[in-house]
Design an enzyme around this catalytic site. Structure first.
Site, PDB file in Angstrom:
ATOM      1  N   ASP A  97       0.873  -1.178   0.000  1.00  0.00           N
ATOM      2  CA  ASP A  97       0.000   0.000   0.000  1.00  0.00           C
ATOM      3  C   ASP A  97       0.910   1.228   0.000  1.00  0.00           C
ATOM      4  O   ASP A  97       1.529   1.549   1.023  1.00  0.00           O
ATOM      5  CB  ASP A  97      -0.907  -0.002   1.235  1.00  0.00           C
ATOM      6  CG  ASP A  97      -1.937  -1.136   1.204  1.00  0.00           C
ATOM      7  OD1 ASP A  97      -1.644  -2.184   0.590  1.00  0.00           O
ATOM      8  OD2 ASP A  97      -3.005  -0.974   1.810  1.00  0.00           O
ATOM      9  N   LYS A 161      -6.344   3.177  -3.476  1.00  0.00           N
ATOM     10  CA  LYS A 161      -6.781   3.194  -2.085  1.00  0.00           C
ATOM     11  C   LYS A 161      -7.104   4.628  -1.679  1.00  0.00           C
ATOM     12  O   LYS A 161      -6.385   5.560  -2.043  1.00  0.00           O
ATOM     13  CB  LYS A 161      -5.682   2.602  -1.205  1.00  0.00           C
ATOM     14  CG  LYS A 161      -5.995   2.529   0.286  1.00  0.00           C
ATOM     15  CD  LYS A 161      -4.857   1.843   1.030  1.00  0.00           C
ATOM     16  CE  LYS A 161      -5.017   1.910   2.536  1.00  0.00           C
ATOM     17  NZ  LYS A 161      -3.898   1.261   3.245  1.00  0.00           N
ATOM     18  N   LYS A 189      -9.684   0.034  -2.780  1.00  0.00           N
ATOM     19  CA  LYS A 189      -9.614  -0.266  -1.355  1.00  0.00           C
ATOM     20  C   LYS A 189     -10.055   0.958  -0.577  1.00  0.00           C
ATOM     21  O   LYS A 189      -9.487   2.041  -0.718  1.00  0.00           O
ATOM     22  CB  LYS A 189      -8.203  -0.676  -0.936  1.00  0.00           C
ATOM     23  CG  LYS A 189      -8.094  -0.968   0.574  1.00  0.00           C
ATOM     24  CD  LYS A 189      -6.711  -1.470   0.941  1.00  0.00           C
ATOM     25  CE  LYS A 189      -6.555  -1.611   2.453  1.00  0.00           C
ATOM     26  NZ  LYS A 189      -5.212  -2.124   2.839  1.00  0.00           N
TER      27      LYS A 189
END
Length: 221
Positions: A97, A161, A189
């Site tokens: 991430d 994300k 996400k």
């Protein structure tokens, strides 16, 4: 788009069970991994320092190991973030991430932003692992977000994300915007401030594919 009731069978499989506190200890990560195994979460998300420990704890299980790169503000030099990514992948991370360089975005240095996103995505892709780009949407203007989405559509990370969780939380409106404007193969996400089953269900219904939260046990119980 997911059409899911508030009582979602298999909700655990959408969750990255997360613990990124600067006060995290080895005992915390051991417990996080044990919970992920017991409750069948999709992944754990841990600080880079703890990737080897999480990998060791989970290597015989289906739970993936995720970690963060450039966390939480993303303003490390690209070469440092690439080295951090490679190290984490070598130590057993399955998913990264990666916080984009927010300062570069705010400075209008779009060549830098594009080059960094390309290098980060390529580094992860060459290892056959999963890249999630953290856009930190809550601090972006509409124009900045539009340009970031355009770049993501060109670079094609596995996921976009919403947040690192330090600059605001995910909203249904953010997820709907991303789903309407990202290419269909780029997954989403949702992360930041997701603490209830209702919130998780609403984000999934809006188009999220994964939920990042430190409240996974509360959400599924």
């Amino acid at each position: 788009m997911h059409k899911l009731p508030l009582k979602i069978p298999g909700l655990n499989k959408f969750i990255d069970h997360t613990f990124l506190s600067p006060l995290a200890t080895a005992a915390d990560i051991k417990r996080l991994c044990e919970e992920a195994i017991e409750y069948g979460f999709y992944a754990v998300c841990v600080p880079p320092y703890f990737v080897p420990k999480a990998h060791q704890a989970l290597h015989d299980h289906a739970v993936k190991v995720a970690t963060v790169i450039g966390y939480p503000y993303g303003y490390s030099e690209t070469s440092i973030k690439v080295a951090e990514a490679r190290r984490s992948l070598d130590e057993g991370a399955d998913e990264l991430d990666i916080v984009i360089n927010i300062s570069a975005v705010k400075s209008g240095d779009w060549n830098y932003v594009r080059t960094e996103i390309e290098q980060m995505a390529t580094t992860v892709r060459l290892k056959g692992k999963v890249c999630k780009l953290i856009l930190e949407i809550s601090v972006m203007t509409d124009e900045e977000l539009e340009r970031l989405v355009e770049l993501c559509n060109k670079v094609r990370p596995n996921y976009v994300k919403t947040s690192s969780g330090t600059q605001g939380g995910a909203t249904v409106e953010q997820i709907r915007y991303l789903r309407a404007n990202l290419d269909s193969e780029i997954r989403i996400k949702a992360s930041g401030g997701i603490r209830t089953r209702t919130a998780a269900a609403e984000l999934l219904e809006a188009g999220a594919d994964r939920i990042g939260t430190s409240s996974g046990l509360t959400i599924i119980q």
